[in-house]
Design an enzyme around this catalytic site. Structure first.
Site, short mmCIF file in Angstrom:
data_model
loop_
_atom_site.label_atom_id
_atom_site.label_comp_id
_atom_site.label_asym_id
_atom_site.label_seq_id
_atom_site.Cartn_x
_atom_site.Cartn_y
_atom_site.Cartn_z
N CYS A 85 0.86 -1.18 0.00
CA CYS A 85 0.00 0.00 0.00
C CYS A 85 0.90 1.23 0.00
CB CYS A 85 -0.87 0.06 1.25
SG CYS A 85 -1.36 -1.53 1.92
N GLU A 147 -7.47 9.19 1.28
CA GLU A 147 -6.90 8.71 0.03
C GLU A 147 -7.97 8.33 -0.99
OE1 GLU A 147 -2.64 6.98 1.48
OE2 GLU A 147 -4.27 5.53 1.34
#
Length: 232
Positions: A85, A147
């Site tokens: 990630c 995000e």
């Protein structure tokens, strides 16, 4: 997500690396440092939304590679999460829009940085971009995430050599083993914690997509038009 070092002792290089700021339609609106993008003070102004990606790497037995984030991460240290990630950076190679190549370039870069997976084992044309989510999550009083996250699947048998500055541990899980891990996280057993973005993907998409991967119909559910907003 990403490679933030411990608190204000962040490597000066990390402070200079620029995330891609976007609006809720994923249009690029600017750039800012990783440091600023993960401060709750910035997030709460609505000016920290940045592009990210989450890689889900499966071996040829369709087991999913998980990582435990290192203890030095500013956001969500020592939690278990999907394979990798992080963020595309504000640089030409990672801003390419065509076929989401910029995001795939960034994913290939970070698989090597975090897990030692070499580029030939993670070719950019082998990543399947499945969809995008919007999420927001505080980590502690100072740090958090906001995000627009690209979700990517990759299948292959790879050699994993975790970078201890990034990754505390790794393991492959099948579906039943992941369900057991979820139960432990829900019960607080063994100190197991999951990253918020991973849990959102698990709860909303993962098992259906995993089934599609196994039966060869993953392309049926690719939807890069819609952005799933997973918060109010």
């Amino acid at each position: 997500m990403g490679t933030l070092a411990a608190a204000d002792n962040m490597d000066p290089l990390q402070k200079r690396l620029m995330c891609i700021l976007v609006d809720e339609t994923d249009a690029v609106v600017g750039h800012d440092s990783k440091y600023n993008c993960h401060l709750m003070e910035t997030i709460n102004t609505g000016k920290a939304l940045h592009r990210a990606f989450s890689v889900f790497l499966f071996n040829t037995k369709f087991e999913l590679l998980l990582q435990q984030r290192s203890a030095t991460k500013v956001t969500f240290p020592l939690v278990w999460t999907n394979t990798c990630c992080s963020h595309p950076l504000y640089r030409e190679s990672e801003l390419i829009k065509e076929n989401h190549l910029g995001v795939r370039n960034a994913a290939q870069r970070k698989l090597f940085d975090e897990l030692g997976i070499v580029a030939k084992d993670a070719p950019v044309d082998q990543f399947t971009c499945l969809g995008r989510i919007l999420y927001r999550a505080p980590s502690d009083g100072k740090w958090g995430e906001h995000e627009l996250d690209y979700l990517l699947f990759l299948v292959g048998d790879v050699n994993v050599q975790p970078n201890p500055e990034e990754v505390a541990d790794v393991m492959y899980v099948n579906k039943e083993q992941l369900k057991e891990l979820l139960k432990k996280a829900d019960a607080g057993d063994e100190g197991i914690k999951l990253s918020p973005w991973f849990r959102l993907v698990v709860d909303n998409f993962l098992f259906e997509w995993w089934d599609k991967l196994e039966n060869g119909t993953l392309s049926d559910i690719v939807n890069m038009e819609k952005i799933h907003k997973l918060y109010d």
